[in-house]
Design a protein around this motif. Sequence first.
Motif, PDB file in Angstrom:
ATOM      1  N   TYR A   1       4.616  13.906   3.680  1.00 39.26           N
ATOM      2  CA  TYR A   1       4.105  12.724   4.372  1.00 39.26           C
ATOM      3  C   TYR A   1       3.150  13.136   5.494  1.00 39.26           C
ATOM      4  O   TYR A   1       2.069  12.565   5.632  1.00 39.26           O
ATOM      5  CB  TYR A   1       5.259  11.892   4.938  1.00 39.26           C
ATOM      6  CG  TYR A   1       4.782  10.723   5.763  1.00 39.26           C
ATOM      7  CD1 TYR A   1       4.283   9.583   5.147  1.00 39.26           C
ATOM      8  CD2 TYR A   1       4.781  10.771   7.149  1.00 39.26           C
ATOM      9  CE1 TYR A   1       3.825   8.513   5.900  1.00 39.26           C
ATOM     10  CE2 TYR A   1       4.329   9.708   7.905  1.00 39.26           C
ATOM     11  CZ  TYR A   1       3.843   8.590   7.279  1.00 39.26           C
ATOM     12  OH  TYR A   1       3.378   7.545   8.027  1.00 39.26           O
TER      13      TYR A   1
ATOM     14  N   LEU B   1      -4.940   9.884   7.371  1.00 40.49           N
ATOM     15  CA  LEU B   1      -5.146   8.815   8.348  1.00 40.49           C
ATOM     16  C   LEU B   1      -5.821   9.351   9.607  1.00 40.49           C
ATOM     17  O   LEU B   1      -6.736   8.730  10.145  1.00 40.49           O
ATOM     18  CB  LEU B   1      -3.817   8.152   8.688  1.00 40.49           C
ATOM     19  CG  LEU B   1      -3.864   6.856   9.456  1.00 40.49           C
ATOM     20  CD1 LEU B   1      -4.712   5.816   8.738  1.00 40.49           C
ATOM     21  CD2 LEU B   1      -2.455   6.330   9.673  1.00 40.49           C
TER      22      LEU B   1
ATOM     23  N   ARG C   1       5.371   5.026   1.321  1.00 38.97           N
ATOM     24  CA  ARG C   1       5.843   6.393   1.594  1.00 38.97           C
ATOM     25  C   ARG C   1       6.487   6.494   2.969  1.00 38.97           C
ATOM     26  O   ARG C   1       7.525   7.129   3.134  1.00 38.97           O
ATOM     27  CB  ARG C   1       4.694   7.382   1.435  1.00 38.97           C
ATOM     28  CG  ARG C   1       4.272   7.490  -0.022  1.00 38.97           C
ATOM     29  CD  ARG C   1       3.142   8.437  -0.242  1.00 38.97           C
ATOM     30  NE  ARG C   1       3.547   9.802   0.036  1.00 38.97           N
ATOM     31  CZ  ARG C   1       2.737  10.845  -0.076  1.00 38.97           C
ATOM     32  NH1 ARG C   1       1.497  10.658  -0.486  1.00 38.97           N
ATOM     33  NH2 ARG C   1       3.158  12.053   0.205  1.00 38.97           N
ATOM     34  N   ARG C   2       5.879   5.851   3.970  1.00 40.06           N
ATOM     35  CA  ARG C   2       6.441   5.876   5.323  1.00 40.06           C
ATOM     36  C   ARG C   2       7.811   5.224   5.354  1.00 40.06           C
ATOM     37  O   ARG C   2       8.769   5.774   5.906  1.00 40.06           O
ATOM     38  CB  ARG C   2       5.496   5.150   6.284  1.00 40.06           C
ATOM     39  CG  ARG C   2       6.019   5.108   7.724  1.00 40.06           C
ATOM     40  CD  ARG C   2       5.352   4.030   8.540  1.00 40.06           C
ATOM     41  NE  ARG C   2       5.596   2.724   7.962  1.00 40.06           N
ATOM     42  CZ  ARG C   2       4.737   1.719   7.997  1.00 40.06           C
ATOM     43  NH1 ARG C   2       3.563   1.851   8.587  1.00 40.06           N
ATOM     44  NH2 ARG C   2       5.029   0.562   7.455  1.00 40.06           N
TER      45      ARG C   2
ATOM     46  N   VAL D   1      -0.304  11.966   3.976  1.00 34.69           N
ATOM     47  CA  VAL D   1      -0.558  10.613   4.474  1.00 34.69           C
ATOM     48  C   VAL D   1      -1.077  10.625   5.905  1.00 34.69           C
ATOM     49  O   VAL D   1      -2.143  10.087   6.196  1.00 34.69           O
ATOM     50  CB  VAL D   1       0.714   9.742   4.357  1.00 34.69           C
ATOM     51  CG1 VAL D   1       0.460   8.343   4.862  1.00 34.69           C
ATOM     52  CG2 VAL D   1       1.201   9.714   2.917  1.00 34.69           C
ATOM     53  N   ARG D   2      -0.323  11.232   6.821  1.00 36.60           N
ATOM     54  CA  ARG D   2      -0.744  11.254   8.225  1.00 36.60           C
ATOM     55  C   ARG D   2      -2.029  12.049   8.398  1.00 36.60           C
ATOM     56  O   ARG D   2      -2.883  11.683   9.201  1.00 36.60           O
ATOM     57  CB  ARG D   2       0.355  11.854   9.109  1.00 36.60           C
ATOM     58  CG  ARG D   2       1.619  11.036   9.228  1.00 36.60           C
ATOM     59  CD  ARG D   2       1.472   9.875  10.183  1.00 36.60           C
ATOM     60  NE  ARG D   2       1.118  10.253  11.509  1.00 36.60           N
ATOM     61  CZ  ARG D   2       1.924  10.329  12.550  1.00 36.60           C
ATOM     62  NH1 ARG D   2       3.193  10.047  12.405  1.00 36.60           N
ATOM     63  NH2 ARG D   2       1.476  10.664  13.732  1.00 36.60           N
TER      64      ARG D   2
ATOM     65  N   ASP E   1       0.818  -1.213   0.000  1.00 32.34           N
ATOM     66  CA  ASP E   1       0.000   0.000   0.000  1.00 32.34           C
ATOM     67  C   ASP E   1       0.854   1.266   0.000  1.00 32.34           C
ATOM     68  O   ASP E   1       2.002   1.285   0.450  1.00 32.34           O
ATOM     69  CB  ASP E   1      -0.968   0.002   1.186  1.00 32.34           C
ATOM     70  CG  ASP E   1      -0.257   0.116   2.514  1.00 32.34           C
ATOM     71  OD1 ASP E   1      -0.332   1.192   3.111  1.00 32.34           O
ATOM     72  OD2 ASP E   1       0.364  -0.870   2.929  1.00 32.34           O
ATOM     73  N   ASP E   2       0.265   2.334  -0.510  1.00 33.33           N
ATOM     74  CA  ASP E   2       0.946   3.612  -0.666  1.00 33.33           C
ATOM     75  C   ASP E   2       1.427   4.166   0.675  1.00 33.33           C
ATOM     76  O   ASP E   2       2.531   4.706   0.771  1.00 33.33           O
ATOM     77  CB  ASP E   2       0.006   4.615  -1.355  1.00 33.33           C
ATOM     78  CG  ASP E   2       0.687   5.936  -1.627  1.00 33.33           C
ATOM     79  OD1 ASP E   2       1.696   5.938  -2.360  1.00 33.33           O
ATOM     80  OD2 ASP E   2       0.217   6.970  -1.102  1.00 33.33           O
ATOM     81  N   HIS E   3       0.604   4.034   1.714  1.00 34.54           N
ATOM     82  CA  HIS E   3       0.985   4.555   3.027  1.00 34.54           C
ATOM     83  C   HIS E   3       2.282   3.918   3.511  1.00 34.54           C
ATOM     84  O   HIS E   3       3.225   4.609   3.911  1.00 34.54           O
ATOM     85  CB  HIS E   3      -0.132   4.309   4.046  1.00 34.54           C
ATOM     86  CG  HIS E   3       0.259   4.631   5.446  1.00 34.54           C
ATOM     87  ND1 HIS E   3       0.657   3.657   6.334  1.00 34.54           N
ATOM     88  CD2 HIS E   3       0.361   5.807   6.097  1.00 34.54           C
ATOM     89  CE1 HIS E   3       0.965   4.232   7.484  1.00 34.54           C
ATOM     90  NE2 HIS E   3       0.800   5.536   7.366  1.00 34.54           N
TER      91      HIS E   3
END
Length: 176
Positions: A116, A124, A43-44, A120-121, A38-40
């Motif tokens: 990020y 989430l 990237r993380r 992303v965060r 997954d993308d998350h």
Amino acid sequence: ARMPSVRGSEIREGLAPAHRQKLQDVTRPKSPENPWADDHAQRRNALIIDWLYDLGLRRGELLSVRCSDVDFRRGVVLISRRPDDPADPRRYQPVVKTRGRELPLSAATLDATRQYIIDVRGALAGARNAALEDMIAAAKELGATGVIGIDFDYEVLGEANGMMMVAVSGTAVKLG
């Protein structure tokens, strides 16, 4: 930072440049060789590799960094000791072995960190809050005045679509 003295013929060395480049190529998001679906996670984990290599952090130091420790205006990150932090839910909390210090972030790492945190965060956190609000509303419909034992679960939906499901559960209670 001071590097410990080396005894005898022990020479400290990092990854060879070719190995570092291969690691970065494999862990870049969207790389066909990237092992995370997954993308998350992609990237993380790419950001983790950049932070570890660029800043020379120990594992505990990296795991102790909070978003609020990054000063985007000045381009630095604060590495700080937080022994037995009551706000940290992890059973085995990471430990910073050295005194607190500020480290400069490269422009590329600073920009990747900013993206990020925002992209992303931020998404989430929004999904987590929405799931929590839905659970609270459902508890109120049942006549509950509170929810205890709250647990969040995250599940990646599909291999390549980058979607993550956030589920929350808890026990509705009526107090008083």
